[in-house]
Scaffold this motif. Structure first.
Motif, PDB file in Angstrom:
ATOM      1  N   PHE A  53       0.838  -1.204   0.000  1.00 42.86           N
ATOM      2  CA  PHE A  53       0.000   0.000   0.000  1.00 42.86           C
ATOM      3  C   PHE A  53       0.868   1.247   0.000  1.00 42.86           C
ATOM      4  N   GLY A  54       0.421   2.225  -0.779  1.00 39.03           N
ATOM      5  CA  GLY A  54       1.033   3.551  -0.759  1.00 39.03           C
ATOM      6  C   GLY A  54       0.051   4.555  -1.310  1.00 39.03           C
ATOM      7  N   SER A  55      -0.088   5.692  -0.639  1.00 38.31           N
ATOM      8  CA  SER A  55      -0.927   6.762  -1.175  1.00 38.31           C
ATOM      9  C   SER A  55      -0.041   7.770  -1.884  1.00 38.31           C
ATOM     10  N   GLY A  56      -0.666   8.657  -2.650  1.00 31.66           N
ATOM     11  CA  GLY A  56       0.115   9.659  -3.374  1.00 31.66           C
ATOM     12  C   GLY A  56       1.114   9.006  -4.328  1.00 31.66           C
ATOM     13  N   HIS A  57       2.295   9.608  -4.420  1.00 33.69           N
ATOM     14  CA  HIS A  57       3.294   9.098  -5.347  1.00 33.69           C
ATOM     15  C   HIS A  57       3.964   7.824  -4.849  1.00 33.69           C
ATOM     16  N   SER A  58       3.682   7.424  -3.619  1.00 32.56           N
ATOM     17  CA  SER A  58       4.183   6.138  -3.132  1.00 32.56           C
ATOM     18  C   SER A  58       3.544   4.975  -3.868  1.00 32.56           C
ATOM     19  N   ARG A  59       2.462   5.234  -4.588  1.00 35.37           N
ATOM     20  CA  ARG A  59       1.874   4.193  -5.434  1.00 35.37           C
ATOM     21  C   ARG A  59       2.896   3.648  -6.417  1.00 35.37           C
ATOM     22  N   MET A  60       3.850   4.467  -6.859  1.00 36.18           N
ATOM     23  CA  MET A  60       4.842   3.999  -7.834  1.00 36.18           C
ATOM     24  C   MET A  60       5.634   2.820  -7.297  1.00 36.18           C
ATOM     25  N   ALA A  61       5.921   2.824  -5.997  1.00 33.30           N
ATOM     26  CA  ALA A  61       6.659   1.704  -5.410  1.00 33.30           C
ATOM     27  C   ALA A  61       5.813   0.438  -5.408  1.00 33.30           C
ATOM     28  N   VAL A  62       4.509   0.587  -5.200  1.00 31.51           N
ATOM     29  CA  VAL A  62       3.602  -0.559  -5.231  1.00 31.51           C
ATOM     30  C   VAL A  62       3.620  -1.205  -6.612  1.00 31.51           C
ATOM     31  N   GLU A  63       3.518  -0.396  -7.652  1.00 31.83           N
ATOM     32  CA  GLU A  63       3.473  -0.926  -9.010  1.00 31.83           C
ATOM     33  C   GLU A  63       4.842  -1.416  -9.481  1.00 31.83           C
ATOM     34  N   HIS A  76       0.229  -8.418  -3.271  1.00 30.25           N
ATOM     35  CA  HIS A  76      -1.135  -7.939  -3.525  1.00 30.25           C
ATOM     36  C   HIS A  76      -1.152  -6.418  -3.493  1.00 30.25           C
ATOM     37  N   PRO A  77      -1.111  -5.759  -4.661  1.00 27.30           N
ATOM     38  CA  PRO A  77      -1.162  -4.295  -4.694  1.00 27.30           C
ATOM     39  C   PRO A  77      -2.534  -3.788  -4.247  1.00 27.30           C
ATOM     40  N   MET A  78      -2.545  -2.946  -3.221  1.00 26.65           N
ATOM     41  CA  MET A  78      -3.765  -2.295  -2.756  1.00 26.65           C
ATOM     42  C   MET A  78      -3.688  -0.841  -3.230  1.00 26.65           C
ATOM     43  N   VAL A  79      -4.302  -0.559  -4.365  1.00 31.55           N
ATOM     44  CA  VAL A  79      -4.216   0.770  -4.979  1.00 31.55           C
ATOM     45  C   VAL A  79      -5.580   1.435  -4.911  1.00 31.55           C
ATOM     46  N   ILE A 124       3.646  -4.383   3.192  1.00 27.31           N
ATOM     47  CA  ILE A 124       4.644  -3.322   3.055  1.00 27.31           C
ATOM     48  C   ILE A 124       3.886  -2.028   2.785  1.00 27.31           C
ATOM     49  N   ILE A 125       4.104  -1.024   3.624  1.00 24.09           N
ATOM     50  CA  ILE A 125       3.458   0.277   3.457  1.00 24.09           C
ATOM     51  C   ILE A 125       4.528   1.303   3.099  1.00 24.09           C
ATOM     52  N   PHE A 126       4.315   1.995   1.992  1.00 24.80           N
ATOM     53  CA  PHE A 126       5.238   3.016   1.518  1.00 24.80           C
ATOM     54  C   PHE A 126       4.672   4.398   1.830  1.00 24.80           C
ATOM     55  N   SER A 127       5.450   5.227   2.506  1.00 21.85           N
ATOM     56  CA  SER A 127       5.037   6.607   2.774  1.00 21.85           C
ATOM     57  C   SER A 127       6.269   7.425   3.119  1.00 21.85           C
TER      58      SER A 127
END
Length: 261
Positions: A53-63, A76-79, A124-127
């Motif tokens: 999981f990541g909000s904002g531009h942290s979504r790039m790390a998820v993808e 499991h990408p949670m977007v 894994i949470i990206f922020s």
């Protein structure tokens, strides 16, 4: 430099800043990355998943983790598009809405409630800041379920920032494993003469290096344990037919591994 800016040794060359981030990750974060790999391996070897999981531009790390060439099922990408769909900028689905929503306390709890969870799941949470109410919500909800939390964040930024969540907590204070992306406070690294504020964010570089270190180390561990992953691979490497087989195999494996969610 503005008196409101924190004392930080900004670079005048972006590549120099990037090298510093990579060097700092290598010299200070490898133990934490290895701990994260062990947690992820436990999830996958037990036929459960690693949520991302990541909000904002942290979504790039998820993808960056999955799905793309050189990656494999088990993540499991949670977007949440309302938090990450930035291309409109203004108007409907604009940036102001996304920035508002990522600080709506309770929204993360709603996101988490949309899934079922396995006994060996992890996340894994990206922020970069680690202070947004949604990411703190999600960390708290996962911990309540007994799910190990791996945080990828900027400790330099987060330690300088005030907590926003009513719990008084920041992401790194809740995580079982904390990986510092080694980006500076405010993220931007490059100071240009006669330009008041710095440019050139570093967190995307740090996050991407960390993601792929985890991915590569995890692939080695899974293979050593007799469960080699089906890696999405370009036809230029394995030929058209094999690439198609790997693509279909990876996606079928993803479908099978996430059916319980």
């Amino acid at each position: 430099m503005s008196s409101t800016m924190h004392d930080f040794a900004y670079t005048t060359d972006y590549l120099e800043g990037v090298r510093d981030i990579i060097d700092n990750i290598e010299s200070t974060q490898m133990d934490a990355i290895d701990q994260a790999v062990d947690i992820c391996a436990n999830s996958m070897l037990n036929r459960n998943v690693v949520h991302l999981f990541g909000s904002g531009h942290s979504r790039m790390a998820v993808e960056e983790m999955y799905p793309r060439y050189g990656s494999f099922a088990g993540f499991h990408p949670m977007v949440e598009l309302s938090l990450t769909n930035h291309h409109a900028v203004v108007g409907s689905n604009g940036q102001r809405q996304a920035m508002f929503l990522e600080n709506v306390e309770g929204f993360g709890k709603v996101i988490v409630s949309n899934f079922h969870y396995g006994e060996h799941d992890s996340i894994i949470i990206f922020s970069h800041s680690g202070t947004g109410n949604v990411v703190v919500d999600i960390a708290l909800e996962m911990k309540e379920r007994g799910i190990p939390v791996i945080a990828v964040t900027s400790l330099a930024h987060s330690r300088l920032s005030a907590a926003k969540h009513s719990s008084g907590k920041k992401l790194y204070e809740l995580a079982d494993v904390v990986i510092d992306n080694c980006a500076p406070p405010g993220d931007a690294m490059v100071k240009i003469d006669n330009l008041e504020t710095p440019v050139g964010p570093g967190s995307t570089i740090g996050n991407t290096v960390i993601v792929n270190l985890i991915k590569c180390k995890l692939a080695r561990k899974l293979t050593e344990q007799g469960q080699p992953p089906k890696v999405l691979t370009s036809a230029l490497v394995v030929g058209e037919e094999k690439a198609k087989q790997l693509f279909e195999g990876s996606y079928e494996e993803y479908w099978a591994k996430t059916r319980y969610l």
